[in-house]
Design a protein around this motif. Structure first.
Motif, PDB file in Angstrom:
ATOM      1  N   LEU A   5       0.845  -1.193   0.000  1.00 17.87           N
ATOM      2  CA  LEU A   5       0.000   0.000   0.000  1.00 17.87           C
ATOM      3  C   LEU A   5       0.879   1.241   0.000  1.00 17.87           C
ATOM      4  O   LEU A   5       1.724   1.412   0.876  1.00 17.87           O
ATOM      5  N   ILE A   6       0.654   2.113  -0.974  1.00  7.03           N
ATOM      6  CA  ILE A   6       1.406   3.351  -1.133  1.00  7.03           C
ATOM      7  C   ILE A   6       0.489   4.508  -0.739  1.00  7.03           C
ATOM      8  O   ILE A   6      -0.606   4.642  -1.295  1.00  7.03           O
ATOM      9  N   VAL A   7       0.940   5.348   0.204  1.00  6.53           N
ATOM     10  CA  VAL A   7       0.117   6.455   0.696  1.00  6.53           C
ATOM     11  C   VAL A   7       0.881   7.767   0.564  1.00  6.53           C
ATOM     12  O   VAL A   7       2.017   7.886   1.026  1.00  6.53           O
ATOM     13  N   GLN A  77      -0.956  -2.590   9.883  1.00  6.89           N
ATOM     14  CA  GLN A  77      -0.960  -3.953  10.421  1.00  6.89           C
ATOM     15  C   GLN A  77      -1.379  -4.980   9.378  1.00  6.89           C
ATOM     16  O   GLN A  77      -0.997  -6.144   9.457  1.00  6.89           O
ATOM     17  N   ARG A  78      -2.148  -4.533   8.381  1.00 10.65           N
ATOM     18  CA  ARG A  78      -2.694  -5.465   7.382  1.00 10.65           C
ATOM     19  C   ARG A  78      -1.945  -5.465   6.054  1.00 10.65           C
ATOM     20  O   ARG A  78      -2.156  -6.353   5.228  1.00 10.65           O
ATOM     21  N   HIS A  79      -1.140  -4.437   5.817  1.00 16.05           N
ATOM     22  CA  HIS A  79      -0.485  -4.276   4.515  1.00 16.05           C
ATOM     23  C   HIS A  79       0.999  -3.956   4.694  1.00 16.05           C
ATOM     24  O   HIS A  79       1.428  -3.554   5.771  1.00 16.05           O
ATOM     25  N   ASP A  80       1.752  -4.113   3.615  1.00 17.98           N
ATOM     26  CA  ASP A  80       3.111  -3.584   3.553  1.00 17.98           C
ATOM     27  C   ASP A  80       2.947  -2.127   3.137  1.00 17.98           C
ATOM     28  O   ASP A  80       2.770  -1.824   1.957  1.00 17.98           O
ATOM     29  N   LEU A  81       2.945  -1.251   4.112  1.00 17.27           N
ATOM     30  CA  LEU A  81       2.585   0.146   3.897  1.00 17.27           C
ATOM     31  C   LEU A  81       3.834   1.010   3.732  1.00 17.27           C
ATOM     32  O   LEU A  81       4.795   0.876   4.495  1.00 17.27           O
ATOM     33  N   PHE A  82       3.786   1.893   2.721  1.00 19.08           N
ATOM     34  CA  PHE A  82       4.861   2.847   2.481  1.00 19.08           C
ATOM     35  C   PHE A  82       4.260   4.234   2.313  1.00 19.08           C
ATOM     36  O   PHE A  82       3.274   4.406   1.595  1.00 19.08           O
ATOM     37  N   ILE A  83       4.860   5.198   2.983  1.00 20.39           N
ATOM     38  CA  ILE A  83       4.486   6.590   2.825  1.00 20.39           C
ATOM     39  C   ILE A  83       5.415   7.161   1.762  1.00 20.39           C
ATOM     40  O   ILE A  83       6.648   7.111   1.913  1.00 20.39           O
TER      41      ILE A  83
END
Length: 172
Positions: A5-7, A77-83
């Motif tokens: 997930l890219i935010v 917690q649910r994703h491989d998150l990147f800002i």
């Protein structure tokens, strides 16, 4: 398997319109009516927008968009998150944005923060952004976060959301 997930930061996590309006109030003694700048990019809507963005403290003192902290913590917690932020145009913004993230999103690690010149190089499964220029070139699910500059445009295949509650519902 977790999705990547890219935010985006500006206009998605950080209230950049609030900052522009605050700076204009200080400079000119008034706030622009948001309805009068709907459909205009920030640079068009705010005469000194580029000057403001290059000003020390502009990014560091932006308000957090309502609901973003709780939502990002849950999504982290649910994703491989990147800002991810296209921050290199304003070099002082990189340190300010990192400090801002550490203050407001302390659960985000330094390894999850990416500063770049263009988001075309970013790969992932889902991108949340407020600019078509970033979403249109992304090869995954795209979520358009509503901001005044994108309200008069058709979604063009992107899922439009107006708040973080809608994002959580969409990604659940």
């Amino acid at each position: 398997m977790k999705k990547r997930l890219i935010v985006d930061i500006d206009g998605v996590l950080a209230d950049i319109y609030g900052q522009f309006r605050k700076f204009e109030l200080e400079d000119f003694g008034h706030n622009q009516d948001l309805s009068k700048i709907t459909g205009k990019l920030e640079e068009e809507a705010f005469v000194n927008g580029e000057i403001y963005m290059a000003t020390q403290g502009f990014f560091r003192h932006a308000s957090v968009i309502k609901g973003s902290v709780e939502a990002i913590e849950k999504l982290n917690q649910r994703h491989d998150l990147f800002i991810v932020s296209a921050a290199t145009k304003f070099p002082n913004s990189m340190a300010e944005k990192q400090e801002w993230l550490l203050e407001h999103f302390p659960f985000i690690t330094w390894e999850q923060i990416v500063f770049c010149g263009t988001k075309e190089i970013i790969k992932g499964d889902i991108m949340i952004d407020d600019h078509f220029k970033n979403l249109d070139k992304f090869y995954g699910q795209t979520i358009l976060f509503s901001q005044p500059h994108n309200l008069n445009r058709i979604e063009n295949g992107h899922s439009r959301v107006t708040n973080w509650k809608e994002i959580i519902e969409l990604l659940s």
